[in-house]
Design a protein around this motif. Structure first.
Motif, mmCIF file in Angstrom:
data_model
loop_
_atom_site.group_PDB
_atom_site.id
_atom_site.type_symbol
_atom_site.label_atom_id
_atom_site.label_comp_id
_atom_site.label_asym_id
_atom_site.label_seq_id
_atom_site.Cartn_x
_atom_site.Cartn_y
_atom_site.Cartn_z
ATOM 1 N N GLY A 68 0.809 -1.213 0.000
ATOM 2 C CA GLY A 68 0.000 0.000 0.000
ATOM 3 C C GLY A 68 0.838 1.256 0.000
ATOM 4 N N GLU A 69 0.158 2.409 0.058
ATOM 5 C CA GLU A 69 0.819 3.707 -0.029
ATOM 6 C C GLU A 69 1.022 4.307 1.358
ATOM 7 N N LEU A 70 2.142 5.042 1.516
ATOM 8 C CA LEU A 70 2.457 5.735 2.766
ATOM 9 C C LEU A 70 2.418 7.242 2.547
ATOM 10 N N PRO A 71 1.976 8.000 3.559
ATOM 11 C CA PRO A 71 2.009 9.458 3.429
ATOM 12 C C PRO A 71 3.413 10.028 3.549
ATOM 13 N N PHE A 72 4.292 9.317 4.257
ATOM 14 C CA PHE A 72 5.658 9.785 4.463
ATOM 15 C C PHE A 72 6.530 8.601 4.834
ATOM 16 N N GLY A 74 11.095 7.990 5.547
ATOM 17 C CA GLY A 74 12.359 8.703 5.596
ATOM 18 C C GLY A 74 13.369 8.321 4.539
ATOM 19 N N HIS A 75 13.686 7.018 4.445
ATOM 20 C CA HIS A 75 14.734 6.676 3.472
ATOM 21 C C HIS A 75 14.267 6.900 2.040
ATOM 22 N N PRO A 76 12.972 6.724 1.706
ATOM 23 C CA PRO A 76 12.522 7.111 0.367
ATOM 24 C C PRO A 76 12.630 8.611 0.103
ATOM 25 N N THR A 77 12.446 9.437 1.140
ATOM 26 C CA THR A 77 12.588 10.878 0.979
ATOM 27 C C THR A 77 14.024 11.233 0.599
ATOM 28 N N LEU A 78 14.999 10.692 1.331
ATOM 29 C CA LEU A 78 16.398 10.999 1.024
ATOM 30 C C LEU A 78 16.819 10.396 -0.307
ATOM 31 N N GLY A 79 16.446 9.137 -0.565
ATOM 32 C CA GLY A 79 16.829 8.494 -1.814
ATOM 33 C C GLY A 79 16.216 9.167 -3.028
ATOM 34 N N ALA A 106 2.173 13.646 3.587
ATOM 35 C CA ALA A 106 2.265 14.294 4.897
ATOM 36 C C ALA A 106 2.421 15.803 4.788
ATOM 37 N N GLY A 107 2.428 16.337 3.573
ATOM 38 C CA GLY A 107 2.604 17.766 3.381
ATOM 39 C C GLY A 107 3.948 18.079 2.759
ATOM 40 N N LEU A 108 4.506 19.243 3.096
ATOM 41 C CA LEU A 108 5.798 19.669 2.566
ATOM 42 C C LEU A 108 6.911 19.271 3.531
ATOM 43 N N GLY A 160 3.259 9.322 10.508
ATOM 44 C CA GLY A 160 2.560 8.921 9.293
ATOM 45 C C GLY A 160 2.441 7.430 9.128
ATOM 46 N N PRO A 161 3.555 6.676 9.195
ATOM 47 C CA PRO A 161 3.463 5.231 9.002
ATOM 48 C C PRO A 161 2.807 4.461 10.147
ATOM 49 N N GLY A 162 2.749 5.036 11.367
ATOM 50 C CA GLY A 162 2.081 4.360 12.475
ATOM 51 C C GLY A 162 2.992 3.913 13.607
ATOM 52 N N TRP A 163 4.176 4.460 13.711
ATOM 53 C CA TRP A 163 5.186 3.938 14.626
ATOM 54 C C TRP A 163 4.834 4.050 16.104
ATOM 55 N N VAL A 164 5.122 2.954 16.821
ATOM 56 C CA VAL A 164 5.181 2.944 18.266
ATOM 57 C C VAL A 164 6.549 2.366 18.616
ATOM 58 N N ALA A 165 7.209 2.917 19.642
ATOM 59 C CA ALA A 165 8.581 2.511 19.940
ATOM 60 C C ALA A 165 8.734 2.112 21.392
ATOM 61 N N VAL A 166 9.651 1.162 21.612
ATOM 62 C CA VAL A 166 10.003 0.747 22.971
ATOM 63 C C VAL A 166 11.502 0.892 23.166
ATOM 64 N N LEU A 167 11.879 1.356 24.337
ATOM 65 C CA LEU A 167 13.278 1.458 24.728
ATOM 66 C C LEU A 167 13.614 0.275 25.612
#
Length: 281
Positions: A68-72, A74-79, A106-108, A160-167
């Motif tokens: 499916g499609e993502l609104p944002f 990171g690595h695709p933005t830089l690449g 996700a905008g600009l 945007g992608p839905g991230w939840v993080a644990v330390l």
């Protein structure tokens, strides 16, 4: 025929980062054609460069996973910024800024050349942040096959992608995680652990698990690292630091996080084209 590049992101060494497939001059392709090509490449993301609709943008980007499609992302933005510039793209803004503006779901998003010439994007605002409730933390621990006592802290870091993080307690604990892909129940989970000084050239080890996107573990993840930086930079992590990712997959991704004087968090990394040519869609 359209120009095509495959760009390795977050590593200066060949084949050790995260590749993104970039299709140039993608105006005229419909959603199904984009989705079909993304399934065919079977990379974590495939992007399409299009004419912007916002006058403040230099180009528009659509980002697809195999499912499916993502609104944002990171690595695709830089690449994609690397591919656009390499193909002769010229930013409309101030040349002294050495930056481009990307339009996406996700905008600009601003992209600039940072320290060492690395491209970096400005972390977009979080669409969901804050603590994780007990029910979700139980789901996360089940998916990661860890105990609740292994979790030092947890937060939503979704841009945007839905991230939840644990330390977790340290980087070794992150590398030891063996998740149950069938138990994620729609969650996109980032796992973070600090390296002790002298143990690594990085400050923190990061892993990203997204089995429901059809890719299992993502090698190196700009969007997750941006969210983690907004959560931990300046508190448990320095305001500027280096994250390692991909170690468990025999990659060597390095994400360079910098907090500017105005509070903007820039997420950067090396980019290099590994494949270029044309494609017929």
């Amino acid at each position: 025929m359209r120009s095509f590049r495959q760009v390795d992101v977050f590593s200066a060494e060949p084949l050790l980062g995260n590749p993104v497939a970039v299709v140039h001059d993608a105006d005229g392709l419909d959603d199904e054609e984009m989705a079909a090509f993304a399934r065919w490449t079977n990379l974590s993301e495939t992007t399409f460069l299009l004419t912007p609709t916002d006058p403040g943008a230099d180009y528009r980007l659509r980002i697809w996973t195999p499912t499916g499609e993502l609104p944002f992302a990171g690595h695709p933005t830089l690449g994609s910024a690397h591919a656009w510039l390499e193909a002769g793209g010229v930013a409309a803004g101030d040349p002294a800024d050495e930056g481009v503006v990307q339009e996406c779901g996700a905008g600009l998003v601003r992209v600039r050349r940072g320290e060492g010439g690395r491209l970096a994007f400005a972390a977009p605002p979080l669409v969901r942040s804050g603590p994780v409730d007990d029910a979700d933390l139980t789901r996360i621990c089940r998916a990661l096959r860890i105990d609740r006592g292994d979790v030092v802290d947890a937060a939503w870091v979704d841009n945007g992608p839905g991230w939840v993080a644990v330390l977790l307690r340290d980087a070794a604990a992150v590398l030891a995680v063996r998740p149950d892909d069938a138990a994620f129940d729609g969650l996109d989970i980032g796992v973070v652990g600090l390296w002790e000084p002298g143990e690594s050239d990085a400050d923190v080890e990061v892993r990203a698990f997204v089995p429901e996107m059809g890719i299992g573990e993502d090698p190196v993840t700009g969007s997750l690292n941006a969210g983690v930086a907004q959560w931990l930079a300046g508190s448990r992590l320095p305001s500027s630091y280096v994250a390692a990712q991909g170690t468990a997959m025999r990659r060597r991704g390095r994400v360079h996080v910098t907090t500017a004087d105005d509070g903007t968090i820039w997420v950067g990394g090396d980019t290099r084209t590994t494949i270029s040519g044309t494609l017929d869609l």
